[in-house]
Design an enzyme around this catalytic site. Sequence first.
Site, PDB file in Angstrom:
ATOM      1  CB  SER A 213      -0.949  -0.015   1.197  1.00 21.29           C
ATOM      2  OG  SER A 213      -1.930   0.992   1.067  1.00 21.29           O
ATOM      3  CG  ASN A 214      -0.577   4.597  -1.228  1.00 19.23           C
ATOM      4  OD1 ASN A 214      -1.253   5.357  -0.547  1.00 19.23           O
ATOM      5  ND2 ASN A 214      -1.097   3.895  -2.230  1.00 19.23           N
ATOM      6  CG  HIS A 215       3.375   6.715   3.600  1.00 15.03           C
ATOM      7  ND1 HIS A 215       3.407   6.058   4.798  1.00 15.03           N
ATOM      8  CD2 HIS A 215       4.596   6.544   3.038  1.00 15.03           C
ATOM      9  CE1 HIS A 215       4.601   5.521   4.974  1.00 15.03           C
ATOM     10  NE2 HIS A 215       5.335   5.781   3.907  1.00 15.03           N
ATOM     11  CB  SER A 216      -3.074   7.753   0.413  1.00 13.42           C
ATOM     12  OG  SER A 216      -4.270   8.486   0.397  1.00 13.42           O
ATOM     13  CB  ALA A 280      -2.567   7.089  -3.171  1.00 10.04           C
TER      14      ALA A 280
END
Length: 407
Positions: A213-216, A280
């Site tokens: 995943s990502n930091h959104s 994101a």
Amino acid sequence: MAAYEVLSGKRVVLGVSASIAAYKAVSVASALTQAGALVDVVMTPEAQELVRPLSFQAITHRPVLSEMFHLLAETDIGHVTLGHRADVVVVAPATAHTLAKLSLGLADDLITTTVLATRAPLVLAPAMDAGMYDNSAVRENVARLRERGAVVVEPEWGRMASGLVGQGRLAEAPTIVETLRVVLGRGGDLADWRVVVTAGGTREAIDPVRFVSNHSSGKMGYAVAVAARDRGAEVVLISAPSALAPPLGVESRPVVNAEEMHRAVAKAIDAADLLVMAAAVADYRPRQAADRKIKKHGGELLLRLVPTTDILADTAGMANDCLIRVGFAAETDELIEHARGKLERKRLDLIVANDISELESGFGSDTNRVVLLDRTGGRRDLPLLPKPEVAHHILDEAIRIQAERIG
Ligand code: CTP
């Protein structure tokens, strides 16, 4: 105060009837006043036994009204004038007794006369002891008031002043205030618009326990959804997992991964006027999610990733002709060049470019410094702003683009 606060300058009549929860109405009056609303508090005489009118007066800077015919100037703020002037009337807390009177159309105090006299929307926040809210007499009164158009802020479950547990606790002040925003937003400059917003960072499963995943944080997308709602739009929020609570008055469609988001977007944009892809979306996902937890072993673990579908690019082909499509470009370098490239490639109407290497514009922050680029070469550099204000600027641009299209 935010430049686009829907409550700003609005006349709110806050009716306070005699529930033990009347003290919470002070927080409601405070939040409304801080948001720029002109709050006229009307109390029943019994409510004044529970909370002193001075508490409200000190917060709203306006006289608290109670007596029907003993007002400061009956010719000006009379028992019906208050209702005539109101943009919204909210009764919080609304006791079982007050709900019964409102349902019957009785007019024996300043709250009931104001409600009868007003044409403004009515919001009711019931509060009563456990068991009472389930009583069929109360249920019928609430149902009848709803049928007539009142918006009811459901009481919460929990422990009552009596010690009993049940549904009857007055909704918290932020919920009541948020409901007023939803109600006052109707008829705004996005009324008749259907807006689809995506938010958060998608999660692509590696196995049943892990994901890519990502930091959104979802904050920007949620801010766009709330801003559009406050301006009267019908909003669908397609959100990847986020710590944020689903906003009131918005249709929330939770999804987990890029594929689910793709399907949800394709379905939602059919009759939409605006798509804002703030999510994101993972560009890659594990080729195959393992059915079972991957156990560790000594050596390296190779994770093979395959590209996901570019949702935004895909909507260029499937979208209805009227749809305005807005994308985001989160970049660490060559901000404008990369953003322009995405605008062209994905055939967007507008792209919101932000440099995530800047401290105040990074993932999870409450502020953002963005540049808005449109397909005709237009460029607007916004200063560092709270995300809700950035959201309103994006919506302003969408309105401008639509107006230009119509000619
Ligand atoms: N986006 C999308 N579907 C994807 C990836 C991104 O719809 N699979 C959308 C995002 O929601 C955002 C815009 O496309 O509005 C830009 O996303 P980004 O990932 O930065 O663009 P890419 O074209 O993937 O470029 P790169 O990752 O190389 O920067």
